[in-house]
Design a protein around this motif. Structure first.
Motif, PDB file in Angstrom:
ATOM      1  N   GLU A   1      -6.063   7.418   0.304  1.00 37.06           N
ATOM      2  CA  GLU A   1      -6.259   8.326   1.433  1.00 37.06           C
ATOM      3  C   GLU A   1      -7.527   7.962   2.202  1.00 37.06           C
ATOM      4  O   GLU A   1      -8.584   7.679   1.626  1.00 37.06           O
ATOM      5  CB  GLU A   1      -6.363   9.777   0.954  1.00 37.06           C
ATOM      6  N   GLY A   2      -7.416   7.943   3.526  1.00 33.16           N
ATOM      7  CA  GLY A   2      -8.573   7.762   4.388  1.00 33.16           C
ATOM      8  C   GLY A   2      -9.243   6.405   4.316  1.00 33.16           C
ATOM      9  O   GLY A   2     -10.347   6.231   4.839  1.00 33.16           O
ATOM     10  N   HIS A   3      -8.572   5.407   3.722  1.00 35.49           N
ATOM     11  CA  HIS A   3      -9.265   4.141   3.465  1.00 35.49           C
ATOM     12  C   HIS A   3      -9.531   3.334   4.728  1.00 35.49           C
ATOM     13  O   HIS A   3     -10.444   2.511   4.768  1.00 35.49           O
ATOM     14  CB  HIS A   3      -8.479   3.283   2.474  1.00 35.49           C
ATOM     15  N   MET A   4      -8.733   3.535   5.786  1.00 37.82           N
ATOM     16  CA  MET A   4      -8.934   2.790   7.022  1.00 37.82           C
ATOM     17  C   MET A   4      -9.890   3.520   7.949  1.00 37.82           C
ATOM     18  O   MET A   4      -9.907   4.750   7.998  1.00 37.82           O
ATOM     19  CB  MET A   4      -7.591   2.598   7.746  1.00 37.82           C
ATOM     20  N   ILE A   5     -10.674   2.750   8.684  1.00 35.24           N
ATOM     21  CA  ILE A   5     -11.475   3.295   9.776  1.00 35.24           C
ATOM     22  C   ILE A   5     -10.897   2.718  11.059  1.00 35.24           C
ATOM     23  O   ILE A   5     -10.971   1.513  11.315  1.00 35.24           O
ATOM     24  CB  ILE A   5     -12.959   2.955   9.621  1.00 35.24           C
TER      25      ILE A   5
ATOM     26  N   SER B   1     -11.993   0.001  -2.507  1.00 36.08           N
ATOM     27  CA  SER B   1     -10.957  -0.308  -3.504  1.00 36.08           C
ATOM     28  C   SER B   1      -9.710  -0.876  -2.851  1.00 36.08           C
ATOM     29  O   SER B   1      -9.108  -1.833  -3.353  1.00 36.08           O
ATOM     30  CB  SER B   1     -10.602   0.957  -4.285  1.00 36.08           C
ATOM     31  N   LYS B   2      -9.313  -0.306  -1.710  1.00 33.14           N
ATOM     32  CA  LYS B   2      -8.110  -0.795  -1.050  1.00 33.14           C
ATOM     33  C   LYS B   2      -8.300  -2.219  -0.557  1.00 33.14           C
ATOM     34  O   LYS B   2      -7.479  -3.100  -0.790  1.00 33.14           O
ATOM     35  CB  LYS B   2      -7.734   0.125   0.111  1.00 33.14           C
TER      36      LYS B   2
ATOM     37  N   ALA C   1     -11.296   8.308  10.121  1.00 36.49           N
ATOM     38  CA  ALA C   1     -10.741   7.959   8.821  1.00 36.49           C
ATOM     39  C   ALA C   1      -9.234   8.181   8.889  1.00 36.49           C
ATOM     40  O   ALA C   1      -8.767   9.169   9.458  1.00 36.49           O
ATOM     41  CB  ALA C   1     -11.350   8.824   7.725  1.00 36.49           C
ATOM     42  N   TRP C   2      -8.468   7.258   8.275  1.00 31.70           N
ATOM     43  CA  TRP C   2      -7.016   7.285   8.426  1.00 31.70           C
ATOM     44  C   TRP C   2      -6.368   6.607   7.231  1.00 31.70           C
ATOM     45  O   TRP C   2      -6.890   5.591   6.775  1.00 31.70           O
ATOM     46  CB  TRP C   2      -6.657   6.544   9.727  1.00 31.70           C
ATOM     47  N   PRO C   3      -5.275   7.122   6.661  1.00 28.20           N
ATOM     48  CA  PRO C   3      -4.653   8.416   6.929  1.00 28.20           C
ATOM     49  C   PRO C   3      -5.279   9.506   6.054  1.00 28.20           C
ATOM     50  O   PRO C   3      -5.454   9.330   4.860  1.00 28.20           O
ATOM     51  CB  PRO C   3      -3.196   8.174   6.510  1.00 28.20           C
TER      52      PRO C   3
ATOM     53  N   THR D   1       0.843  -1.197   0.000  1.00 31.04           N
ATOM     54  CA  THR D   1       0.000   0.000   0.000  1.00 31.04           C
ATOM     55  C   THR D   1       0.875   1.242   0.000  1.00 31.04           C
ATOM     56  O   THR D   1       1.672   1.444   0.915  1.00 31.04           O
ATOM     57  CB  THR D   1      -0.912   0.022   1.233  1.00 31.04           C
ATOM     58  N   ALA D   2       0.736   2.029  -1.050  1.00 29.08           N
ATOM     59  CA  ALA D   2       1.401   3.335  -1.119  1.00 29.08           C
ATOM     60  C   ALA D   2       0.379   4.407  -0.737  1.00 29.08           C
ATOM     61  O   ALA D   2      -0.833   4.227  -0.884  1.00 29.08           O
ATOM     62  CB  ALA D   2       1.935   3.577  -2.527  1.00 29.08           C
ATOM     63  N   TRP D   3       0.883   5.532  -0.232  1.00 28.41           N
ATOM     64  CA  TRP D   3      -0.010   6.600   0.230  1.00 28.41           C
ATOM     65  C   TRP D   3      -0.278   7.561  -0.925  1.00 28.41           C
ATOM     66  O   TRP D   3       0.432   8.511  -1.158  1.00 28.41           O
ATOM     67  CB  TRP D   3       0.590   7.297   1.438  1.00 28.41           C
TER      68      TRP D   3
END
Length: 326
Positions: free
Chosen positions: A259-263, A309-310, A273-275, A252-254
Motif C-alpha cells: 500500500e502507498g509504495h508509489m510516489i 521493500s517494493k 502516495a499511491w495506491p 505486484t499484488a495489492w
C-alpha cells in the motif's frame, strides 16, 4: 519472495553506488549487507518517483487509472521539479503517454544527467523520439497485454506497439514489458512472457488493475485474487525454467505491504502516495515538488518501508534476469 539469480550492475554512469545498485533486470538490488530497514533509515529521498509529464494519451485502455486531464507542465516547471527531486535515484517520465509531448527529447535531456530514467510508453511514437532517447534512458517500459487479439481488445493497436518496439531496439534502447493482468487475459500470459524473451526484455512486470478511472467499468470478474495471482506467477516461473526464458519476472499484488509504495507526481507538481486503499482516487496528498524539495515530502511520507521493500522486490513476487548477463 525473490527467486535465486545473480544480478549484474548496469554500466550507466547514473547507476547508484553504495547500498543499492540498478540491474540489467531494470530494478534495484541491495548491495552488500545493508538491510531494508537500514536503507529506510538512511534515505533522505525516494528510490523512485513517477512524474507525469502529460495526461494525454492516444490509447484508451480498459484498465487505465489515470484519465483526469490536466495541462502539461512547462519546461520551466519541469526544471523546477528536477531541482526539487534531487536525491531521487530513478524517475519514471510518465503519462498518459509521455511521447505525445513534441518536446519530450528536451525533457529527457533535462533529466538524464541527474537520474536513472525509465520511460513507460505504448511505443506508438517511437519513430519521432527514439534517436533523442538513445544513450540517455536506462530503459523504455512498453505496455503489452499479450498476443495481438488480447492487446487489441484491452489496450490498443498491437501492430503499432510492436513497430515502435522495433524502432526502440534499432536505436539500442533497453526494453522491458509491462502487462495489466485481467482474468480474461490469463491464458495469454505465457505468450506474453515468450514475447518478452524473444525481444530480450530486461523484465516482464505484471500489474493487477486498480479500481480507478476506466477500471471502474471493468466487470468484477476481471479482478483476480492475490491467491490466483500467486498461482499464475508460479506457473510462469515453472515455464521460464522449462523454456529458459531470460527476462526477470515481477508481480505486484495489492496487499498491506505494498500500500502507498508509489510516489506519483501529477503535472501540477502535486505528489501523492499511491495506491492508498481508503483514500479518494487511491491518492494520499504529500506536498508539491514545484514548491518544496522532495526531502520534505519524504519526511512526511508514511509508507517509507513499503516503498523501499517494493522497489527492492522483497514485498512482491520476483525472479531475477536469467542467462550469463543477468
Amino acid at each position: 519472495m525473490t527467486e535465486l539469480g545473480m544480478p549484474t550492475v548496469m554500466s550507466r554512469s547514473s547507476a547508484p553506488s553504495g547500498p543499492v545498485v540498478f540491474t540489467r533486470g531494470h530494478h534495484f538490488q541491495l548491495n552488500g549487507s545493508t538491510s531494508v530497514d537500514d536503507l529506510v533509515g538512511s534515505l533522505h529521498a525516494p528510490l523512485s518517483v513517477i512524474l507525469q509529464v502529460t495526461k494525454r494519451c492516444d490509447f484508451d485502455c480498459d484498465f487505465c487509472s489515470e484519465i483526469l486531464q490536466l495541462p502539461d507542465p512547462t519546461l520551466d516547471q519541469l526544471d523546477t521539479m528536477r531541482t526539487n527531486l534531487a536525491g531521487v535515484k530513478r524517475v519514471f517520465l510518465s503519462g498518459g503517454e509521455p511521447l505525445m509531448r513534441r518536446d519530450f527529447g528536451d525533457v529527457v535531456d533535462m533529466y538524464s544527467d541527474d537520474f536513472i530514467l525509465g520511460i513507460p510508453t505504448n511505443a506508438t511514437r517511437a519513430l519521432q523520439h527514439a534517436k533523442r532517447l538513445a544513450g540517455k534512458v536506462a530503459y523504455v517500459n512498453v505496455g503489452l497485454e499479450g498476443p495481438r487479439s488480447i492487446t487489441q481488445r484491452v489496450r490498443g493497436d498491437y501492430d503499432k506497439v510492436m513497430a515502435g518496439i522495433r524502432v526502440f531496439q534499432e536505436h539500442g534502447l533497453p526494453l522491458s514489458l509491462s502487462c495489466v493482468v485481467l482474468r480474461s487475459d490469463l491464458h495469454g500470459l505465457p505468450f506474453t512472457y515468450q514475447i518478452a524473451d524473444t525481444l530480450d526484455a530486461g523484465k516482464l512486470k505484471l500489474i493487477m488493475p486498480l479500481r480507478k478511472g476506466n477500471a471502474l467499468d471493468l466487470d468484477e470478474h476481471e479482478f483476480i485474487s492475490n491467491t490466483e495471482a500467486e498461482a499464475k506467477f508460479n506457473e510462469l516461473v515453472g515455464l521460464a525454467s522449462t523454456f529458459a526464458w531470460r527476462p526477470a519476472l515481477r508481480l505486484t499484488a495489492w496487499t498491506p505491504e505494498t500500500e502507498g509504495h508509489m510516489i506519483c507526481i501529477e503535472p501540477t507538481g502535486k505528489a501523492n502516495a499511491w495506491p492508498v486503499y481508503d483514500a479518494p482516487d487511491l491518492f494520499e496528498p504529500l506536498g508539491n515538488v514545484l514548491e518544496e524539495p522532495v526531502s520534505e515530502i519524504w519526511n512526511r511520507y508514511r509508507f517509507k518501508r513499503n516503498h523501499v521493500s517494493k522497489y527492492l522486490g522483497t514485498s512482491i513476487h520476483t525472479t531475477l534476469r536469467g542467462g550469463s548477463d543477468a
